[in-house]
Design a protein around this motif. Sequence first.
Motif, PDB file in Angstrom:
ATOM      1  N   LEU A   1      41.853  36.389  42.048  1.00  0.00           N
ATOM      2  CA  LEU A   1      41.644  37.517  41.272  1.00  0.00           C
ATOM      3  C   LEU A   1      40.665  38.335  42.106  1.00  0.00           C
ATOM      4  O   LEU A   1      40.872  39.617  42.167  1.00  0.00           O
ATOM      5  CB  LEU A   1      41.064  37.307  39.885  1.00  0.00           C
ATOM      6  CG  LEU A   1      42.049  36.713  38.708  1.00  0.00           C
ATOM      7  CD1 LEU A   1      41.253  36.495  37.565  1.00  0.00           C
ATOM      8  CD2 LEU A   1      43.139  37.658  38.738  1.00  0.00           C
ATOM      9  N   LYS A   2      39.740  37.807  42.633  1.00  0.00           N
ATOM     10  CA  LYS A   2      38.661  38.243  43.349  1.00  0.00           C
ATOM     11  C   LYS A   2      39.168  39.154  44.794  1.00  0.00           C
ATOM     12  O   LYS A   2      38.754  39.858  45.330  1.00  0.00           O
ATOM     13  CB  LYS A   2      37.498  37.680  43.891  1.00  0.00           C
ATOM     14  CG  LYS A   2      36.493  37.390  42.613  1.00  0.00           C
ATOM     15  CD  LYS A   2      35.440  37.136  43.183  1.00  0.00           C
ATOM     16  CE  LYS A   2      34.322  36.932  42.352  1.00  0.00           C
ATOM     17  NZ  LYS A   2      33.626  38.356  42.438  1.00  0.00           N
TER      18      LYS A   2
ATOM     19  N   ALA B   1      46.570  33.857  40.704  1.00  0.00           N
ATOM     20  CA  ALA B   1      45.829  33.582  39.757  1.00  0.00           C
ATOM     21  C   ALA B   1      46.632  33.048  38.409  1.00  0.00           C
ATOM     22  O   ALA B   1      46.264  32.067  37.887  1.00  0.00           O
ATOM     23  CB  ALA B   1      44.695  34.582  39.319  1.00  0.00           C
ATOM     24  N   GLU B   2      47.625  33.689  38.135  1.00  0.00           N
ATOM     25  CA  GLU B   2      48.436  33.481  36.982  1.00  0.00           C
ATOM     26  C   GLU B   2      49.220  32.100  37.195  1.00  0.00           C
ATOM     27  O   GLU B   2      49.261  31.161  36.316  1.00  0.00           O
ATOM     28  CB  GLU B   2      49.511  34.550  36.454  1.00  0.00           C
ATOM     29  CG  GLU B   2      48.933  35.629  36.192  1.00  0.00           C
ATOM     30  CD  GLU B   2      49.785  36.961  36.040  1.00  0.00           C
ATOM     31  OE1 GLU B   2      49.426  37.752  35.199  1.00  0.00           O
ATOM     32  OE2 GLU B   2      50.732  36.988  36.640  1.00  0.00           O
TER      33      GLU B   2
ATOM     34  N   LEU C   1      39.492  31.037  32.922  1.00  0.00           N
ATOM     35  CA  LEU C   1      40.365  31.739  33.796  1.00  0.00           C
ATOM     36  C   LEU C   1      41.417  32.698  33.064  1.00  0.00           C
ATOM     37  O   LEU C   1      41.861  33.808  33.316  1.00  0.00           O
ATOM     38  CB  LEU C   1      41.270  30.742  34.670  1.00  0.00           C
ATOM     39  CG  LEU C   1      42.110  31.383  35.676  1.00  0.00           C
ATOM     40  CD1 LEU C   1      41.490  32.166  36.441  1.00  0.00           C
ATOM     41  CD2 LEU C   1      42.796  30.122  36.342  1.00  0.00           C
ATOM     42  N   ALA C   2      41.607  32.099  31.847  1.00  0.00           N
ATOM     43  CA  ALA C   2      42.690  33.027  31.040  1.00  0.00           C
ATOM     44  C   ALA C   2      42.107  34.391  30.706  1.00  0.00           C
ATOM     45  O   ALA C   2      42.517  35.501  30.846  1.00  0.00           O
ATOM     46  CB  ALA C   2      42.999  32.188  29.544  1.00  0.00           C
ATOM     47  N   LYS C   3      40.673  34.232  30.299  1.00  0.00           N
ATOM     48  CA  LYS C   3      39.957  35.395  29.962  1.00  0.00           C
ATOM     49  C   LYS C   3      39.782  36.405  31.285  1.00  0.00           C
ATOM     50  O   LYS C   3      39.829  37.500  31.168  1.00  0.00           O
ATOM     51  CB  LYS C   3      38.383  35.189  29.545  1.00  0.00           C
ATOM     52  CG  LYS C   3      37.420  36.023  29.113  1.00  0.00           C
ATOM     53  CD  LYS C   3      36.292  35.717  28.502  1.00  0.00           C
ATOM     54  CE  LYS C   3      35.452  37.033  28.211  1.00  0.00           C
ATOM     55  NZ  LYS C   3      33.841  36.723  28.539  1.00  0.00           N
ATOM     56  N   ALA C   4      39.532  35.731  32.533  1.00  0.00           N
ATOM     57  CA  ALA C   4      39.400  36.596  33.677  1.00  0.00           C
ATOM     58  C   ALA C   4      40.862  37.119  34.001  1.00  0.00           C
ATOM     59  O   ALA C   4      40.853  38.436  34.362  1.00  0.00           O
ATOM     60  CB  ALA C   4      38.770  35.682  34.892  1.00  0.00           C
TER      61      ALA C   4
ATOM     62  N   ILE D   1      35.709  41.658  37.784  1.00  0.00           N
ATOM     63  CA  ILE D   1      35.377  40.355  37.698  1.00  0.00           C
ATOM     64  C   ILE D   1      33.931  39.989  38.198  1.00  0.00           C
ATOM     65  O   ILE D   1      33.635  40.049  39.369  1.00  0.00           O
ATOM     66  CB  ILE D   1      36.212  39.225  38.264  1.00  0.00           C
ATOM     67  CG1 ILE D   1      37.725  39.442  37.900  1.00  0.00           C
ATOM     68  CG2 ILE D   1      35.827  37.797  38.255  1.00  0.00           C
ATOM     69  CD1 ILE D   1      38.760  39.029  38.827  1.00  0.00           C
ATOM     70  N   SER D   2      32.856  39.313  37.332  1.00  0.00           N
ATOM     71  CA  SER D   2      31.639  39.185  37.802  1.00  0.00           C
ATOM     72  C   SER D   2      31.023  37.949  38.203  1.00  0.00           C
ATOM     73  O   SER D   2      30.046  37.535  38.480  1.00  0.00           O
ATOM     74  CB  SER D   2      30.852  40.036  36.347  1.00  0.00           C
ATOM     75  OG  SER D   2      30.813  39.018  35.388  1.00  0.00           O
TER      76      SER D   2
END
Length: 160
Positions: free
Chosen positions: A116-117, A124-125, A144-147, A157-158
Amino acid sequence: MKKYFSRLGIATVLSSVLLAFAATAADTASDTSKDVEVEQMATGRKAIKGQNWTQAITVFKMVVAENPKNADAYNLLGYSHRALGKFDDAFAAYDKALAIDPKHKGALEYSGMGYLKTNQKAKAEAQLARLKAVCTGCAETTSLAKAVAEYKTGAVISTY
């Protein structure tokens, strides 16, 4: 002749004792190296907690040099590289962790975060799908689902 057999018996007993001692010493060395690995892993985790990424990388590299089958060390090595923005190194470490343990929840989650980053949402999926196959309700899957969901809505994404 009797003296010869007596000496032979003593030599056999001494040989057996020495072999037993050598085997014990070998086990002790193995236990010691395992203790060192446990201590190194704790030191590396402490470095991560303090966000001392360079120290963590150094420690986890030592761990995998001594035990190349330690998936947890490769995972945390990848996490530390990712925190420094060294994504190629991070993905290489995650790949090694997953080659050792294809169901490693941490490596699946953290590599997904890394994808994702680096704007690789499809990868990522894919990691999320693999993670869901391992455990649907675990913390790694939820995280990971939330991100992924936040990424889809354009959120930054923090996490490391």
